[in-house]
Write a protein that holds these residues in place. Structure first.
Motif, PDB file in Angstrom:
ATOM      1  N   LYS A   1      -3.902  -3.829   5.956  1.00 22.67           N
ATOM      2  CA  LYS A   1      -5.122  -4.324   6.585  1.00 22.67           C
ATOM      3  C   LYS A   1      -4.855  -5.015   7.914  1.00 22.67           C
ATOM      4  O   LYS A   1      -5.664  -5.000   8.818  1.00 22.67           O
ATOM      5  N   LYS A   2      -3.708  -5.630   8.033  1.00 28.74           N
ATOM      6  CA  LYS A   2      -3.434  -6.420   9.214  1.00 28.74           C
ATOM      7  C   LYS A   2      -2.041  -6.092   9.740  1.00 28.74           C
ATOM      8  O   LYS A   2      -1.053  -6.219   9.028  1.00 28.74           O
ATOM      9  N   VAL A   3      -1.974  -5.651  10.975  1.00 26.19           N
ATOM     10  CA  VAL A   3      -0.699  -5.434  11.637  1.00 26.19           C
ATOM     11  C   VAL A   3      -0.623  -6.455  12.759  1.00 26.19           C
ATOM     12  O   VAL A   3      -1.446  -6.470  13.656  1.00 26.19           O
ATOM     13  N   VAL A   4       0.349  -7.347  12.669  1.00 23.85           N
ATOM     14  CA  VAL A   4       0.465  -8.423  13.646  1.00 23.85           C
ATOM     15  C   VAL A   4       1.206  -7.914  14.872  1.00 23.85           C
ATOM     16  O   VAL A   4       2.265  -7.313  14.762  1.00 23.85           O
TER      17      VAL A   4
ATOM     18  N   PHE B   1      10.597 -10.061  22.392  1.00 24.16           N
ATOM     19  CA  PHE B   1      11.867 -10.460  21.810  1.00 24.16           C
ATOM     20  C   PHE B   1      13.025  -9.593  22.286  1.00 24.16           C
ATOM     21  O   PHE B   1      14.181  -9.996  22.165  1.00 24.16           O
ATOM     22  N   THR B   2      12.730  -8.402  22.836  1.00 24.03           N
ATOM     23  CA  THR B   2      13.821  -7.540  23.299  1.00 24.03           C
ATOM     24  C   THR B   2      14.588  -8.203  24.439  1.00 24.03           C
ATOM     25  O   THR B   2      15.786  -7.998  24.570  1.00 24.03           O
ATOM     26  N   ILE B   3      13.910  -8.994  25.244  1.00 14.76           N
ATOM     27  CA  ILE B   3      14.593  -9.675  26.357  1.00 14.76           C
ATOM     28  C   ILE B   3      15.587 -10.687  25.801  1.00 14.76           C
ATOM     29  O   ILE B   3      16.761 -10.707  26.198  1.00 14.76           O
TER      30      ILE B   3
ATOM     31  N   CYS C   1      11.064  -6.981  15.439  1.00 16.63           N
ATOM     32  CA  CYS C   1       9.755  -6.757  14.829  1.00 16.63           C
ATOM     33  C   CYS C   1       9.851  -6.796  13.312  1.00 16.63           C
ATOM     34  O   CYS C   1      10.805  -6.292  12.728  1.00 16.63           O
ATOM     35  N   GLY C   2       8.839  -7.380  12.704  1.00 16.16           N
ATOM     36  CA  GLY C   2       8.728  -7.379  11.258  1.00 16.16           C
ATOM     37  C   GLY C   2       7.261  -7.478  10.886  1.00 16.16           C
ATOM     38  O   GLY C   2       6.476  -8.111  11.588  1.00 16.16           O
ATOM     39  N   ILE C   3       6.875  -6.813   9.818  1.00 10.00           N
ATOM     40  CA  ILE C   3       5.491  -6.848   9.345  1.00 10.00           C
ATOM     41  C   ILE C   3       5.501  -7.286   7.889  1.00 10.00           C
ATOM     42  O   ILE C   3       6.211  -6.711   7.060  1.00 10.00           O
TER      43      ILE C   3
ATOM     44  N   LEU D   1       7.188  -5.710   4.696  1.00  6.88           N
ATOM     45  CA  LEU D   1       6.814  -4.303   4.562  1.00  6.88           C
ATOM     46  C   LEU D   1       7.651  -3.419   5.475  1.00  6.88           C
ATOM     47  O   LEU D   1       8.124  -2.366   5.065  1.00  6.88           O
ATOM     48  N   LEU D   2       7.806  -3.848   6.706  1.00  2.00           N
ATOM     49  CA  LEU D   2       8.622  -3.134   7.691  1.00  2.00           C
ATOM     50  C   LEU D   2       9.441  -4.166   8.449  1.00  2.00           C
ATOM     51  O   LEU D   2       8.947  -5.248   8.766  1.00  2.00           O
ATOM     52  N   ARG D   3      10.690  -3.802   8.749  1.00  2.00           N
ATOM     53  CA  ARG D   3      11.527  -4.685   9.562  1.00  2.00           C
ATOM     54  C   ARG D   3      12.463  -3.838  10.398  1.00  2.00           C
ATOM     55  O   ARG D   3      13.047  -2.869   9.896  1.00  2.00           O
ATOM     56  N   ILE D   4      12.594  -4.192  11.656  1.00  2.56           N
ATOM     57  CA  ILE D   4      13.478  -3.483  12.573  1.00  2.56           C
ATOM     58  C   ILE D   4      14.603  -4.429  12.961  1.00  2.56           C
ATOM     59  O   ILE D   4      14.356  -5.591  13.280  1.00  2.56           O
ATOM     60  N   THR D   5      15.828  -3.924  12.935  1.00  5.63           N
ATOM     61  CA  THR D   5      16.971  -4.695  13.414  1.00  5.63           C
ATOM     62  C   THR D   5      17.723  -3.871  14.457  1.00  5.63           C
ATOM     63  O   THR D   5      17.657  -2.634  14.453  1.00  5.63           O
TER      64      THR D   5
END
Length: 167
Positions: A11-14, A22-24, A45-47, A56-60
């Protein structure tokens, strides 16, 4: 993220606030040394679920711990995608041949490491969606000025053209 909302009832994607990239911040450390940071150089990024407890989702992102696969390098590729299912989630990985000989030269063994982007998918998105997320995430680090400053040109294939390795 349309698939996540449509097919998986998110329902909500932040989205980060304007000016919050944050990439910088992560790139600043990665541009100083080519080392595998533990557990990762950063997580841009993380959701979370609606309760704010379950990821639910996390990128490293990280340098290495491996070099870019020589078989892919021989065929002229600058990206290598793989996915593995651990039962309750998919872990999709993108290795990028981001040449930074200046950083490799500073390491003890002078080893050129691949730039690694990992997606921990607890939602069950399609492989194509995972690939799209990985590609867009990696491009934020390799294609924008002031980030990783790869000395070579990195070419990202369209998600539907990717050959996905399974592990």
């Amino acid at each position: 993220m349309a698939e996540a909302k449509r097919d998986h009832d998110l329902k909500k994607v932040v989205v980060p606030r304007d000016g919050e990239d944050f990439t910088i911040k992560i790139s600043l450390g990665m541009n100083k040394e080519m080392t595998s940071f533990k557990p990762e150089a950063g997580s841009p990024c993380g959701i979370l679920d609606d309760s704010g407890r379950k990821k639910l989702l996390r990128i490293t992102v990280n340098w290495g711990p491996n070099s870019f696969p020589s078989a892919d390098k021989k065929t002229g590729e600058s990206t290598s995608y793989s996915v593995r299912n651990t039962g309750d989630r998919n872990i999709a990985e993108l290795l990028v041949d981001c040449q930074r000989p200046d950083l490799a030269e500073k390491t003890k063994d002078k080893k050129m490491l691949a730039f690694q982007v990992t997606l921990f998918d607890n939602v069950g998105l399609s492989n194509r969606a995972d690939i799209s997320i990985l590609t867009e995430s990696a491009q934020r680090f390799t294609d924008l000025e002031g980030r990783l400053s790869c000395k070579n040109k990195v070419a990202y294939p369209a998600p539907d053209k990717v050959t996905l390795k399974t592990r």
